[in-house]
Scaffold this active site. Structure first.
Site, PDB file in Angstrom:
ATOM      1  CB  SER A 171      -0.993  -0.022   1.111  1.00  0.00           C
ATOM      2  OG  SER A 171      -2.011   0.778   0.893  1.00  0.00           O
ATOM      3  CG  ASP A 207      -6.138  -2.888  -4.247  1.00  0.00           C
ATOM      4  OD1 ASP A 207      -6.838  -2.274  -3.372  1.00  0.00           O
ATOM      5  OD2 ASP A 207      -4.980  -2.884  -4.087  1.00  0.00           O
ATOM      6  CG  HIS A 246      -5.388  -2.392  -0.455  1.00  0.00           C
ATOM      7  ND1 HIS A 246      -4.664  -1.870  -1.500  1.00  0.00           N
ATOM      8  CD2 HIS A 246      -4.847  -1.887   0.786  1.00  0.00           C
ATOM      9  CE1 HIS A 246      -3.723  -1.018  -0.885  1.00  0.00           C
ATOM     10  NE2 HIS A 246      -3.839  -1.076   0.591  1.00  0.00           N
TER      11      HIS A 246
END
Length: 654
Positions: free
Chosen positions: A513, A598, A630
């Site tokens: 991320s 995601d 994600h």
């Protein structure tokens, strides 16, 4: 393992009170390799809790290779049976309702975050989906002992960007809309499951908190409107400035609903705990620290009044507000000390009688240990560890460190050193946390253990913008993506190189991320510092990242603009801070990894940097997982990814 029962293990913490090395460890210089299946496969056990009536033990464990919920008599855990039958990504969020028969759990579709609420009747065995709506995300908002057959759920069924409140009747299965969302990012609900208000983002990135007075005061005012204030109507109960938005929120109500508990950094550096009389607004300060934010507040399950506050320091610091609760924690710690166990201690009190607690202990140098504490006689019974296979291996312990950044700011972090290795000139991996409004904590970290076990020093930096260190430090990260937040990582490397611990010519950077973004920035902006980079689900272009995302993330947009940058007024800055803008400068190998579903950092973010690398003929690898979102949840995918990470690091760093 069969689907009928799960064998439980003996207590590894009690096997050697002398404190010598655990079974299976090796002397320095001959540390055995930990298999990926042990570190990144399914845990053996996870998230145990006691049923509200005190009769059952529940936990997560694999069934046919997928995490599912198991249940057993609380005094006979060896008789556990599986009660859910997920065959997808596995269950990670579940709970047993106070009707003492309904289990709920959440499940999405291949990581797309379209969560649905599933119910299992533990008496009949019947299982059903309570929110069978395509493209709708369900959020469990509230459930408690005083309303045993009602579950409050948030659904963005009517408008994809907003979650309305619904009451789910566990007896009939009916869904009834309770409150239409007037623009709230989150709801505020009391112990009687009354919607009392919510929070809304302001255009400048601040927060407006709307809160109703107690029910009886409303009746005196004879209000005819719905029982929650409108963001565009009456003024907010609390106007939270931009700089305090992360550290300020209502965390709950006392049982009578007249008092709420507020975490707030307004007027101070770090978040403090206040007791607030809702009718008068009078505040009473309950706990504070001048530097560190409140990490967690432990509430009495019956009165819903705070009993202890945990502050987020290098190790947790607990401040007690209730003497009896402090005595219980002291007894637990005393029992753990007799077994030579030192770690962060967390309790879960789901048994309505208050007699049985589940206890989790995070040692940082071994698997998470789970116990049952019997408050009636002070005994502590070992259940199991989260990964029994890990007990055979020698693990490393996270060690805190701090340094001064180039502008004089003190920055904290952790280093996990290879066990048994001389701390001199080691290869290192800077492992960057996501968020970025989060932080590394003292914990069992699988990635740190893998890296240390393979001979790398794992460096985890709580760079400016990280939470836990007060609002001044956190807000130093505003609009510093790819700038001061990144130079904190560089300064950490410089500090450890100067100390002789790591080799400046053998440093990699990796993360997920925001951490993936930082890895790409490291490759594009400072390829002379890092030998290689690994990006998992990281944005490569801040402009496209800010324009994308699921509709229900729209209310966060003003916060993102305030902390990352505004595409309307700061477009050039955002592009300059994007790794894609400097792809020509990349000259180190890059591993890019992405989940196809995601909704936070869409697949486009990976595809565009991979296409640019390919067009320039730059060294790179790309892994795309079609059944992930994600991050990676499926054990097979996790093992594939970490096998690639290990090979990639060995090729370019060792």
């Amino acid at each position: 393992m069969t689907t009928d029962s799960v064998p439980l293990e003996s207590d590894p913490s009690g096997s050697d009170p002398s404190g010598s090395e655990p079974p299976g460890s090796e002397p320095p210089g001959s540390v055995p390799l930990i298999p990926h299946s042990v570190l990144f496969g399914n845990p053996t056990y996870l998230v145990p809790e006691i049923s509200p009536d005190g009769t059952r033990l529940l936990y997560l464990a694999p069934d046919e290779g997928v995490l599912n919920v198991w249940t057993a008599p609380v005094d006979r855990p060896q008789e556990a049976t599986v009660v859910t039958h997920d065959r997808g990504r596995g269950i990670r969020t579940y709970g047993l309702c106070h009707d003492d028969r309904t289990l709920f759990y959440l499940r999405d579709e291949n990581g797309d975050e379209s969560w649905r609420v599933h119910l299992v009747d533990l008496v009949s065995g019947e299982e059903r989906c309570a929110t069978p709506f395509d493209g709708v995300q369900a959020r469990v908002l509230a459930h408690n002992r005083w309303h045993p057959t009602t579950l409050l759920i948030g659904l963005n069924r009517n408008r994809p960007q907003l979650h309305d409140v619904y009451a789910l009747d566990l007896v009939t299965g009916g869904l009834t809309e309770v409150a239409e969302n007037p623009g709230y990012l989150s709801w505020i609900i009391d112990t009687d499951l009354r919607v009392r208000g919510g929070t809304a983002m302001k255009p400048d990135g601040g927060v407006a908190v709307f809160l109703d007075p107690p029910q009886e005061q409303e009746q005196e005012q004879e209000q005819e409107q719905e029982r929650h204030p409108e963001p565009d109507g009456a003024p907010p109960w609390l106007d939270v400035p931009y700089e305090d938005a992360v550290g300020t929120r209502v965390i709950g109500f006392s049982r009578d609903g007249a008092t709420c508990y507020l975490l707030s950094s307004i007027g101070a550096n770090a978040s403090r705990l206040f007791e607030v009389d809702v009718a008068t607004g009078r505040r009473t300060l309950l706990a504070e620290d001048p530097v560190h934010d409140v990490k967690q507040v432990e509430m009495d399950p019956v009165t819903r009044r705070p009993q202890a506050v945990l502050f987020a320091k290098d190790r947790d610091e607990r401040v007690f507000l209730d003497e009896e609760f402090g005595k219980d924690i002291g007894r637990i710690r005393g029992e753990l000390a007799l077994r030579s166990v030192d770690g962060e201690l967390y309790v879960d009190r789901t048994d309505r009688s208050g007699r049985l607690w589940t206890v989790s202990v995070v040692t940082g140098a071994g698997p998470v240990l789970y116990y049952v504490y019997d408050r009636s006689d002070g005994t502590l019974r070992y259940l199991f560890s989260h990964q029994t296979e890990l007990e055979r291996y020698r693990l490393a312990r996270m060690e805190p460190f701090e340094f001064s950044a180039r502008d004089g700011i003190t920055v904290h972090g952790y280093v996990t050193w290879p066990p048994g290795a001389v701390r001199r000139g080691l290869p290192a991996v800077v492992n960057v946390h996501g968020g970025p409004w989060a932080r590394h904590t003292f914990a069992f970290d699988e990635e740190a253990q893998l890296l240390a076990n393979r001979g790398y020093a794992c460096v985890q930096v709580n760079f400016r913008g990280s939470t836990g260190y007060g609002k001044h430090f956190r807000n130093l990260g505003a609009k510093q993506w790819g700038a001061a937040m990144q130079t904190d990582l560089l300064d950490a490397v410089g500090h450890l190189v100067a100390g002789g611990g790591i080799d400046a010519s053998r440093v990699a950077i990796m993360g997920c991320s925001y951490g993936g973004y930082a890895a790409l920035v490291g490759a594009a902006f400072t390829p002379d510092v890092f030998t290689c980079a690994i990006d998992l689900c990281g944005p490569s272009n801040l402009l496209t990242m800010l324009a994308a995302g699921a509709p229900y993330r729209t209310p966060l947009r003003s916060f993102m603009y305030a902390h990352v940058g505004d595409p309307q007024t700061e477009r050039d800055m955002l592009w300059e801070r994007s790794p894609l803008s400097r792809v020509d400068d990349i000259r180190i190998p890059v591993l890019v990894v992405q989940g196809a579903n995601d909704v936070r950092v869409p697949q486009e973010e990976a595809e565009q940097i991979v296409a640019a690398l390919a067009a320039k003929g730059l060294a790179h690898e790309y892994l795309l997982f079609p059944d992930e979102g994600h991050g990676l949840a499926r054990p097979a995918n996790r093992q594939t990814y970490y096998a690639a990470v290990e090979r990639f690091l060995a090729e370019h760093l060792a």
